[in-house]
Design a protein around this motif. Structure first.
Motif, PDB file in Angstrom:
ATOM      1  N   PHE A  47       0.833  -0.936  -0.030  1.00  0.00           N
ATOM      2  CA  PHE A  47      -0.008  -0.103   0.219  1.00  0.00           C
ATOM      3  C   PHE A  47       0.858   1.276   0.093  1.00  0.00           C
ATOM      4  O   PHE A  47       2.230   1.474   0.974  1.00  0.00           O
ATOM      5  CB  PHE A  47      -0.850   0.231   1.476  1.00  0.00           C
ATOM      6  CG  PHE A  47      -1.817  -0.926   1.287  1.00  0.00           C
ATOM      7  CD1 PHE A  47      -3.104  -0.697   0.863  1.00  0.00           C
ATOM      8  CD2 PHE A  47      -1.751  -2.084   2.298  1.00  0.00           C
ATOM      9  CE1 PHE A  47      -4.094  -1.789   0.581  1.00  0.00           C
ATOM     10  CE2 PHE A  47      -2.803  -2.717   1.987  1.00  0.00           C
ATOM     11  CZ  PHE A  47      -3.871  -3.034   1.185  1.00  0.00           C
ATOM     12  N   PRO A  49       1.942   5.178   0.802  1.00  0.00           N
ATOM     13  CA  PRO A  49       1.629   6.309   1.674  1.00  0.00           C
ATOM     14  C   PRO A  49      -0.379   6.424   1.085  1.00  0.00           C
ATOM     15  O   PRO A  49      -0.932   7.100   1.913  1.00  0.00           O
ATOM     16  CB  PRO A  49       1.960   7.277   1.464  1.00  0.00           C
ATOM     17  CG  PRO A  49       3.225   6.599   0.813  1.00  0.00           C
ATOM     18  CD  PRO A  49       3.242   5.973  -0.022  1.00  0.00           C
ATOM     19  N   ASN A  51      -2.476   4.989   0.214  1.00  0.00           N
ATOM     20  CA  ASN A  51      -3.286   4.347   0.484  1.00  0.00           C
ATOM     21  C   ASN A  51      -3.898   3.653  -0.596  1.00  0.00           C
ATOM     22  O   ASN A  51      -5.135   2.639  -0.290  1.00  0.00           O
ATOM     23  CB  ASN A  51      -4.958   4.978   1.618  1.00  0.00           C
ATOM     24  CG  ASN A  51      -4.587   3.834   2.757  1.00  0.00           C
ATOM     25  OD1 ASN A  51      -4.233   3.108   3.086  1.00  0.00           O
ATOM     26  ND2 ASN A  51      -6.141   3.846   3.311  1.00  0.00           N
ATOM     27  N   PRO A  71     -11.642   1.779   8.041  1.00  0.00           N
ATOM     28  CA  PRO A  71     -10.248   2.158   7.257  1.00  0.00           C
ATOM     29  C   PRO A  71      -9.678   0.687   7.332  1.00  0.00           C
ATOM     30  O   PRO A  71      -8.650  -0.134   8.489  1.00  0.00           O
ATOM     31  CB  PRO A  71      -9.523   2.719   8.952  1.00  0.00           C
ATOM     32  CG  PRO A  71     -10.121   2.791   9.533  1.00  0.00           C
ATOM     33  CD  PRO A  71     -11.889   2.041   9.143  1.00  0.00           C
ATOM     34  N   LEU A  72     -10.182  -0.533   6.664  1.00  0.00           N
ATOM     35  CA  LEU A  72      -9.068  -2.043   6.711  1.00  0.00           C
ATOM     36  C   LEU A  72      -9.313  -2.959   5.237  1.00  0.00           C
ATOM     37  O   LEU A  72     -10.145  -2.192   3.964  1.00  0.00           O
ATOM     38  CB  LEU A  72     -10.780  -2.912   7.493  1.00  0.00           C
ATOM     39  CG  LEU A  72     -10.195  -3.765   7.272  1.00  0.00           C
ATOM     40  CD1 LEU A  72      -9.549  -4.416   8.788  1.00  0.00           C
ATOM     41  CD2 LEU A  72     -12.033  -4.684   8.083  1.00  0.00           C
ATOM     42  N   ARG A  73      -8.298  -2.933   4.749  1.00  0.00           N
ATOM     43  CA  ARG A  73      -8.704  -4.127   3.613  1.00  0.00           C
ATOM     44  C   ARG A  73      -8.338  -5.005   3.873  1.00  0.00           C
ATOM     45  O   ARG A  73      -7.040  -5.851   4.902  1.00  0.00           O
ATOM     46  CB  ARG A  73      -7.198  -3.222   3.378  1.00  0.00           C
ATOM     47  CG  ARG A  73      -7.361  -1.915   2.574  1.00  0.00           C
ATOM     48  CD  ARG A  73      -6.208  -1.294   2.193  1.00  0.00           C
ATOM     49  NE  ARG A  73      -6.511   0.672   1.554  1.00  0.00           N
ATOM     50  CZ  ARG A  73      -6.804   0.981   0.688  1.00  0.00           C
ATOM     51  NH1 ARG A  73      -6.656   0.562  -0.333  1.00  0.00           N
ATOM     52  NH2 ARG A  73      -6.806   2.294   0.867  1.00  0.00           N
ATOM     53  N   CYS A  74      -8.253  -6.069   3.179  1.00  0.00           N
ATOM     54  CA  CYS A  74      -8.477  -7.378   3.174  1.00  0.00           C
ATOM     55  C   CYS A  74      -7.675  -7.640   2.022  1.00  0.00           C
ATOM     56  O   CYS A  74      -8.055  -7.991   1.126  1.00  0.00           O
ATOM     57  CB  CYS A  74      -9.691  -7.991   3.795  1.00  0.00           C
ATOM     58  SG  CYS A  74     -10.809  -7.971   5.271  1.00  0.00           S
TER      59      CYS A  74
ATOM     60  N   ASP B  39       9.087   3.902   1.714  1.00  0.00           N
ATOM     61  CA  ASP B  39       7.789   4.244   2.834  1.00  0.00           C
ATOM     62  C   ASP B  39       6.193   3.485   2.378  1.00  0.00           C
ATOM     63  O   ASP B  39       5.084   4.489   2.160  1.00  0.00           O
ATOM     64  CB  ASP B  39       7.336   5.794   2.785  1.00  0.00           C
ATOM     65  CG  ASP B  39       7.004   6.342   4.209  1.00  0.00           C
ATOM     66  OD1 ASP B  39       6.441   5.214   5.518  1.00  0.00           O
ATOM     67  OD2 ASP B  39       6.132   7.641   3.948  1.00  0.00           O
ATOM     68  N   ASP B  41       3.293   0.375   3.175  1.00  0.00           N
ATOM     69  CA  ASP B  41       3.215  -0.786   4.043  1.00  0.00           C
ATOM     70  C   ASP B  41       2.771  -1.985   3.009  1.00  0.00           C
ATOM     71  O   ASP B  41       1.953  -2.133   1.952  1.00  0.00           O
ATOM     72  CB  ASP B  41       1.506  -0.894   4.081  1.00  0.00           C
ATOM     73  CG  ASP B  41       1.995   0.419   5.699  1.00  0.00           C
ATOM     74  OD1 ASP B  41       3.112   0.602   6.309  1.00  0.00           O
ATOM     75  OD2 ASP B  41       0.591   0.736   5.948  1.00  0.00           O
ATOM     76  N   ALA B  75      -5.782 -12.005   5.584  1.00  0.00           N
ATOM     77  CA  ALA B  75      -4.553 -11.274   5.951  1.00  0.00           C
ATOM     78  C   ALA B  75      -5.368 -10.256   5.634  1.00  0.00           C
ATOM     79  O   ALA B  75      -5.660  -8.864   4.918  1.00  0.00           O
ATOM     80  CB  ALA B  75      -3.810 -11.308   5.685  1.00  0.00           C
ATOM     81  N   TYR B  77      -5.578  -5.604   6.763  1.00  0.00           N
ATOM     82  CA  TYR B  77      -4.721  -4.984   7.040  1.00  0.00           C
ATOM     83  C   TYR B  77      -5.385  -3.474   7.426  1.00  0.00           C
ATOM     84  O   TYR B  77      -6.286  -2.730   7.315  1.00  0.00           O
ATOM     85  CB  TYR B  77      -4.174  -3.940   5.255  1.00  0.00           C
ATOM     86  CG  TYR B  77      -3.311  -2.662   5.592  1.00  0.00           C
ATOM     87  CD1 TYR B  77      -1.935  -2.670   6.117  1.00  0.00           C
ATOM     88  CD2 TYR B  77      -3.691  -1.824   4.510  1.00  0.00           C
ATOM     89  CE1 TYR B  77      -1.380  -1.112   6.342  1.00  0.00           C
ATOM     90  CE2 TYR B  77      -3.474  -0.590   4.467  1.00  0.00           C
ATOM     91  CZ  TYR B  77      -2.035  -0.692   5.108  1.00  0.00           C
ATOM     92  OH  TYR B  77      -1.483   0.295   5.191  1.00  0.00           O
ATOM     93  N   SER B  79      -5.800   0.663   8.055  1.00  0.00           N
ATOM     94  CA  SER B  79      -5.241   1.431   7.292  1.00  0.00           C
ATOM     95  C   SER B  79      -4.762   2.847   8.639  1.00  0.00           C
ATOM     96  O   SER B  79      -5.196   3.965   7.797  1.00  0.00           O
ATOM     97  CB  SER B  79      -5.621   1.654   6.199  1.00  0.00           C
ATOM     98  OG  SER B  79      -6.819   1.858   5.994  1.00  0.00           O
TER      99      SER B  79
END
Lengths: 80, 80
Positions: A47, A49, A51, A71-74, B39, B41, B75, B77, B79
DNA sequence: GACTCTATTTATAATTA
DNA sequence: TTAATTATAAATAGAGT
Protein backbone atom coordinates in the motif's frame (compact mmCIF):
# COMPACT_ATOMS: atom_id res chain seq x y z
CA UNK A 1 23.53 -4.23 -5.22
CA UNK A 2 24.43 -0.90 -6.67
CA UNK A 3 26.11 1.60 -4.45
CA UNK A 4 25.80 0.79 -0.79
CA UNK A 5 23.00 2.60 0.99
CA UNK A 6 21.55 2.68 4.45
CA UNK A 7 17.99 1.43 4.57
CA UNK A 8 15.91 4.38 5.66
CA UNK A 9 13.15 6.44 4.12
CA UNK A 10 14.30 8.08 0.91
CA UNK A 11 13.32 11.71 1.31
CA UNK A 12 13.66 12.75 -2.31
CA UNK A 13 10.30 11.97 -3.88
CA UNK A 14 11.52 11.26 -7.39
CA UNK A 15 14.28 9.03 -6.15
CA UNK A 16 11.87 7.24 -3.83
CA UNK A 17 9.45 6.52 -6.66
CA UNK A 18 12.20 5.25 -8.93
CA UNK A 19 13.46 2.96 -6.20
CA UNK A 20 9.95 1.77 -5.47
CA UNK A 21 9.37 0.93 -9.11
CA UNK A 22 12.60 -1.03 -9.37
CA UNK A 23 12.27 -2.88 -6.08
CA UNK A 24 8.60 -3.63 -6.57
CA UNK A 25 9.22 -5.49 -9.79
CA UNK A 26 12.04 -7.56 -8.38
CA UNK A 27 10.09 -8.32 -5.22
CA UNK A 28 7.23 -9.57 -7.37
CA UNK A 29 9.63 -11.64 -9.41
CA UNK A 30 11.12 -13.25 -6.32
CA UNK A 31 7.70 -13.94 -4.85
CA UNK A 32 6.73 -15.71 -8.06
CA UNK A 33 9.96 -17.67 -8.10
CA UNK A 34 9.63 -18.96 -4.55
CA UNK A 35 5.99 -19.83 -5.21
CA UNK A 36 6.94 -21.93 -8.21
CA UNK A 37 10.21 -23.50 -7.15
CA UNK A 38 9.16 -24.20 -3.57
CA UNK A 39 5.55 -25.03 -4.30
CA UNK A 40 4.09 -22.46 -1.92
CA UNK A 41 1.35 -19.93 -2.34
CA UNK A 42 2.46 -16.40 -1.78
CA UNK A 43 0.52 -13.22 -1.33
CA UNK A 44 2.24 -9.89 -1.58
CA UNK A 45 0.51 -6.57 -1.12
CA UNK A 46 1.92 -3.10 -0.99
CA UNK A 47 0.00 0.00 0.00
CA UNK A 48 1.36 3.36 -0.94
CA UNK A 49 1.33 6.25 1.53
CA UNK A 50 -1.71 7.55 -0.40
CA UNK A 51 -3.37 4.31 0.66
CA UNK A 52 -3.65 2.96 -2.81
CA UNK A 53 -3.12 -0.70 -3.49
CA UNK A 54 0.13 -0.62 -5.32
CA UNK A 55 0.61 -4.24 -6.15
CA UNK A 56 -0.14 -7.77 -5.41
CA UNK A 57 1.23 -11.12 -6.43
CA UNK A 58 -0.67 -14.31 -6.34
CA UNK A 59 -1.33 -17.76 -7.52
CA UNK A 60 -4.61 -16.52 -8.96
CA UNK A 61 -6.43 -17.63 -5.86
CA UNK A 62 -6.20 -14.47 -3.86
CA UNK A 63 -8.60 -11.60 -3.89
CA UNK A 64 -8.12 -8.15 -2.50
CA UNK A 65 -10.99 -6.30 -0.94
CA UNK A 66 -10.86 -2.57 -0.65
CA UNK A 67 -13.83 -1.30 1.31
CA UNK A 68 -14.02 2.44 0.96
CA UNK A 69 -15.86 3.36 4.12
CA UNK A 70 -13.69 1.74 6.72
CA UNK A 71 -9.96 1.90 7.31
CA UNK A 72 -9.55 -1.75 6.64
CA UNK A 73 -8.30 -3.70 3.70
CA UNK A 74 -8.50 -7.41 3.36
CA UNK A 75 -6.57 -9.81 1.25
CA UNK A 76 -8.15 -13.22 1.23
CA UNK A 77 -6.74 -16.50 0.21
CA UNK A 78 -8.91 -19.39 -0.84
CA UNK A 79 -7.09 -22.55 0.05
CA UNK A 80 -9.39 -24.86 -1.84
CA UNK B 1 22.75 -15.83 -8.03
CA UNK B 2 24.43 -19.14 -7.55
CA UNK B 3 24.38 -21.57 -10.39
CA UNK B 4 21.85 -20.81 -13.05
CA UNK B 5 18.61 -22.72 -12.70
CA UNK B 6 15.29 -22.86 -14.45
CA UNK B 7 12.42 -21.74 -12.25
CA UNK B 8 10.23 -24.77 -11.81
CA UNK B 9 9.12 -26.88 -8.91
CA UNK B 10 12.09 -28.45 -7.15
CA UNK B 11 11.21 -32.11 -6.86
CA UNK B 12 13.79 -33.09 -4.29
CA UNK B 13 12.15 -32.39 -0.93
CA UNK B 14 15.30 -31.63 1.02
CA UNK B 15 16.58 -29.31 -1.66
CA UNK B 16 13.19 -27.62 -1.91
CA UNK B 17 13.06 -26.96 1.81
CA UNK B 18 16.58 -25.57 1.86
CA UNK B 19 15.76 -23.29 -1.04
CA UNK B 20 12.53 -22.21 0.61
CA UNK B 21 14.32 -21.32 3.81
CA UNK B 22 16.93 -19.26 2.02
CA UNK B 23 14.55 -17.48 -0.32
CA UNK B 24 11.99 -16.82 2.37
CA UNK B 25 14.45 -14.90 4.50
CA UNK B 26 15.70 -12.79 1.63
CA UNK B 27 12.16 -12.12 0.43
CA UNK B 28 11.24 -10.92 3.91
CA UNK B 29 14.34 -8.77 4.02
CA UNK B 30 13.51 -7.15 0.69
CA UNK B 31 9.90 -6.58 1.72
CA UNK B 32 11.12 -4.80 4.83
CA UNK B 33 13.61 -2.75 2.84
CA UNK B 34 11.06 -1.50 0.32
CA UNK B 35 8.63 -0.74 3.14
CA UNK B 36 11.19 1.41 4.90
CA UNK B 37 13.01 3.08 2.03
CA UNK B 38 9.91 3.72 -0.08
CA UNK B 39 7.54 4.44 2.78
CA UNK B 40 4.99 1.82 1.82
CA UNK B 41 3.20 -0.79 3.82
CA UNK B 42 3.82 -4.29 2.66
CA UNK B 43 2.13 -7.51 3.50
CA UNK B 44 3.72 -10.78 2.58
CA UNK B 45 2.19 -14.15 3.27
CA UNK B 46 3.32 -17.59 2.24
CA UNK B 47 1.32 -20.75 2.66
CA UNK B 48 3.06 -24.04 2.48
CA UNK B 49 1.56 -26.96 0.57
CA UNK B 50 0.49 -28.33 3.97
CA UNK B 51 -1.59 -25.17 4.25
CA UNK B 52 0.37 -23.76 7.12
CA UNK B 53 1.09 -20.08 7.34
CA UNK B 54 4.77 -20.03 6.72
CA UNK B 55 5.53 -16.39 7.11
CA UNK B 56 4.38 -12.85 7.03
CA UNK B 57 5.95 -9.47 6.99
CA UNK B 58 4.30 -6.32 8.13
CA UNK B 59 4.43 -2.87 9.49
CA UNK B 60 2.84 -4.14 12.69
CA UNK B 61 -0.58 -3.20 11.43
CA UNK B 62 -1.51 -6.40 9.72
CA UNK B 63 -3.24 -9.33 11.23
CA UNK B 64 -3.63 -12.79 9.84
CA UNK B 65 -6.78 -14.73 10.45
CA UNK B 66 -6.76 -18.45 10.12
CA UNK B 67 -10.24 -19.86 10.47
CA UNK B 68 -10.01 -23.59 10.81
CA UNK B 69 -13.40 -24.61 9.53
CA UNK B 70 -13.44 -22.97 6.14
CA UNK B 71 -10.94 -23.00 3.31
CA UNK B 72 -10.32 -19.30 3.60
CA UNK B 73 -7.55 -17.27 5.09
CA UNK B 74 -7.65 -13.57 5.53
CA UNK B 75 -4.89 -11.07 5.95
CA UNK B 76 -6.21 -7.72 7.02
CA UNK B 77 -4.57 -4.38 6.93
CA UNK B 78 -5.66 -1.56 9.18
CA UNK B 79 -4.91 1.68 7.43
CA UNK B 80 -5.62 3.89 10.40
C1' DG C 1 7.49 9.34 -15.02
C1' DA C 2 9.94 5.06 -17.86
C1' DC C 3 14.40 3.10 -20.07
C1' DT C 4 19.48 2.14 -20.37
C1' DC C 5 24.07 1.35 -18.59
C1' DT C 6 27.28 -0.42 -15.38
C1' DA C 7 29.97 -0.68 -11.15
C1' DT C 8 29.08 -2.68 -7.13
C1' DT C 9 26.61 -5.33 -3.79
C1' DT C 10 23.53 -8.94 -2.62
C1' DA C 11 21.42 -13.43 -3.27
C1' DT C 12 21.90 -18.03 -3.81
C1' DA C 13 22.92 -23.05 -6.08
C1' DA C 14 26.13 -26.14 -5.31
C1' DT C 15 29.42 -27.86 -2.41
C1' DT C 16 31.76 -29.02 1.66
C1' DA C 17 32.11 -29.76 6.65
C1' DT D 1 20.95 -32.98 8.87
C1' DT D 2 22.15 -28.10 9.77
C1' DA D 3 25.61 -24.81 8.96
C1' DA D 4 29.48 -22.53 6.47
C1' DT D 5 31.86 -21.66 2.05
C1' DT D 6 32.41 -20.75 -2.65
C1' DA D 7 31.42 -19.63 -7.29
C1' DT D 8 28.32 -17.46 -9.91
C1' DA D 9 24.20 -14.81 -11.24
C1' DA D 10 20.86 -11.31 -10.13
C1' DA D 11 19.57 -6.89 -8.17
C1' DT D 12 20.18 -2.23 -7.92
C1' DA D 13 22.07 2.90 -6.84
C1' DG D 14 23.42 6.33 -9.44
C1' DA D 15 23.85 8.64 -13.59
C1' DG D 16 22.51 9.59 -18.09
C1' DT D 17 18.44 9.76 -21.89
Amino acid sequence: MGRKIEIKKIEDITKRQVTFSKRRSSLLKKAKEIAISCDVDVLLVAFSPANRLSKFCSQNRYCIYEPTKIPLRCACYLSI
